[in-house]
Design a protein around this motif. Structure first.
Motif, PDB file in Angstrom:
ATOM      1  N   CYS A   1      26.133  63.139 -38.808  1.00 36.00           N
ATOM      2  CA  CYS A   1      26.547  62.970 -37.413  1.00 36.00           C
ATOM      3  C   CYS A   1      25.618  63.677 -36.435  1.00 36.00           C
ATOM      4  CB  CYS A   1      27.992  63.426 -37.220  1.00 36.00           C
ATOM      5  SG  CYS A   1      28.245  65.209 -37.339  1.00 36.00           S
TER       6      CYS A   1
ATOM      7  N   GLY B   1      30.482  55.594 -39.904  1.00 31.36           N
ATOM      8  CA  GLY B   1      31.236  55.425 -41.132  1.00 31.36           C
ATOM      9  C   GLY B   1      32.169  54.232 -41.116  1.00 31.36           C
TER      10      GLY B   1
ATOM     11  N   GLY C   1      23.412  61.387 -34.643  1.00 31.73           N
ATOM     12  CA  GLY C   1      23.195  61.259 -36.073  1.00 31.73           C
ATOM     13  C   GLY C   1      21.727  61.206 -36.466  1.00 31.73           C
TER      14      GLY C   1
ATOM     15  N   CYS D   1      32.564  64.768 -39.483  1.00 27.27           N
ATOM     16  CA  CYS D   1      32.128  63.767 -40.461  1.00 27.27           C
ATOM     17  C   CYS D   1      32.403  64.217 -41.891  1.00 27.27           C
ATOM     18  CB  CYS D   1      30.650  63.452 -40.282  1.00 27.27           C
ATOM     19  SG  CYS D   1      29.532  64.822 -40.693  1.00 27.27           S
TER      20      CYS D   1
END
Length: 356
Positions: A129, A291, A231, A116
């Motif tokens: 993450c 994302g 996450g 990430c």
């Protein structure tokens, strides 16, 4: 307790140590000793027993000078040492787990660079993450933080795919008078265990090396094929009469964070600006593609531009969440929400309580 500065990913005094991409098993004849620091004739400083002579593990590692990764065909004898320290410090495990052990008063630090884009270490212990440094040791000589048999641990309960790297940095070559730890320029031996997978598919690799003052050693670098990120996200079920993000969090006992709410795509067409973040939930595995760029790529949408997103863009078995620009948006009945909670621990307690 805050530390001073952020070390670079490369050594200030020496090039990074090499890593064996072939992961050749080490010869049995050169296997390091697993002897812990001896206390037979040691002295006591506070609650810490100090060894009177250098431990066998340190001496043999230094003599071998083998900064390399080794394949774990059979569990090595020092596997039990790692497990004892993890249990002692109440560390957790996951799909990807990196564990550092050493026998010294020096302050070594475990670092992870994940897919990430985050850098996990003592000053940034969690990432979006789901990576989490759940134990940082020897940052001081306070008995709560200090040990001559320390361990540090970074884990992902469920890991994303992408590029990962693990390094070890010698932050402070602490010395102690009247002990074997008086040389401020000594190299500190260490081992790092990298575990990937679950159950019968677990793969383990060990890195054995030494690290000098302010030096960084790269231990592992790989492209991970993970099952998806957990996450710091918690999915909130719809309220019967609808509600705001704050109301939905209160109803489900989740920490509300202003500006950290996402709503599920339900309308026939949703205009999504280039600045809006997105999260794609795999309903079967309860893991995320994290994302805007990763989600747009997965959905076949262009990057860095405003787009119109339709439910038919979302793969079967998935739910798309779009960042809300209004913190007091009221979601109608039947619409799920997502809240980015403050810590990985809260997300795991809500979604994977068995870990605790």
């Amino acid at each position: 307790m805050p530390k001073r500065k952020v070390p670079s990913s490369k050594s200030a005094s020496a090039p990074p140590s090499r890593i064996s991409k072939r992961l050749n098993p080490k010869p049995a004849s050169s296997a390091p000793s697993t002897t812990e620091p001896t206390n037979d004739t040691g002295t006591t400083q506070g609650s810490v027993v100090l060894p009177a002579s250098a431990n066998d593990l340190a001496q043999e590692l230094i003599a071998n000078s083998r900064d390399q990764a080794v394949a774990d065909e059979d569990p090595p004898p020092y596997e039990a040492v790692v497990q004892e320290r993890l249990e002692r410090e109440h560390c957790r495990n996951g799909e990807v787990q990196a564990t550092l052990i050493w026998n010294d008063c020096a302050d070594l630090d475990l670092h992870a660079y994940c897919s990430c884009g985050a850098h996990i270490y003592f000053a940034n212990r969690e990432c979006i993450c789901g990576g989490w440094l759940d134990r940082d040791m020897n940052r001081s000589v306070d008995p709560a933080d200090f040990s001559l048999s320390p361990v540090e641990n970074i884990f992902w309960a469920s890991a994303p795919s992408g590029d990962f790297k693990i390094t070890v940095h010698n932050f402070c070559n602490r010395t102690m008078p009247d002990t074997v730890f008086t040389d401020a320029q000594r190299r500190v031996p260490f081992r790092v265990k990298l575990k990937r997978g679950f159950g019968n598919s677990v793969k383990t690799i060990w890195f054995e090396g030494t690290v000098g003052p302010y030096e960084t050693v790269e231990c592992f670098s790989w492209i991970n094929e993970g099952s998806g990120a957990l996450g710091r996200m918690v999915v909130l079920n719809p309220l019967p009469n609808g509600g705001t993000f704050e109301e939905m969090c209160a109803a489900q006992r989740v920490t509300y964070q202003r500006g950290q709410g996402y709503y599920a795509l339900v309308r026939k067409v949703e205009d999504v600006s280039a600045k809006k973040d997105m999260m794609l939930l795999n309903l079967a595995s309860d893991t995320f593609t994290i994302g805007a760029d990763a989600c747009r790529s997965r959905l076949g949408l262009p990057l860095n531009t405003a787009v119109k997103v339709k439910p038919e863009n979302v793969p079967d078995g998935h739910r798309l969440f779009i960042q809300s620009t209004s913190h007091n948006r009221k979601l109608p009945p039947g619409v799920h929400a997502l809240m980015m909670v403050p810590t990985v621990e809260e997300a795991l307690r809500f979604r994977r309580p068995r870990i605790f």
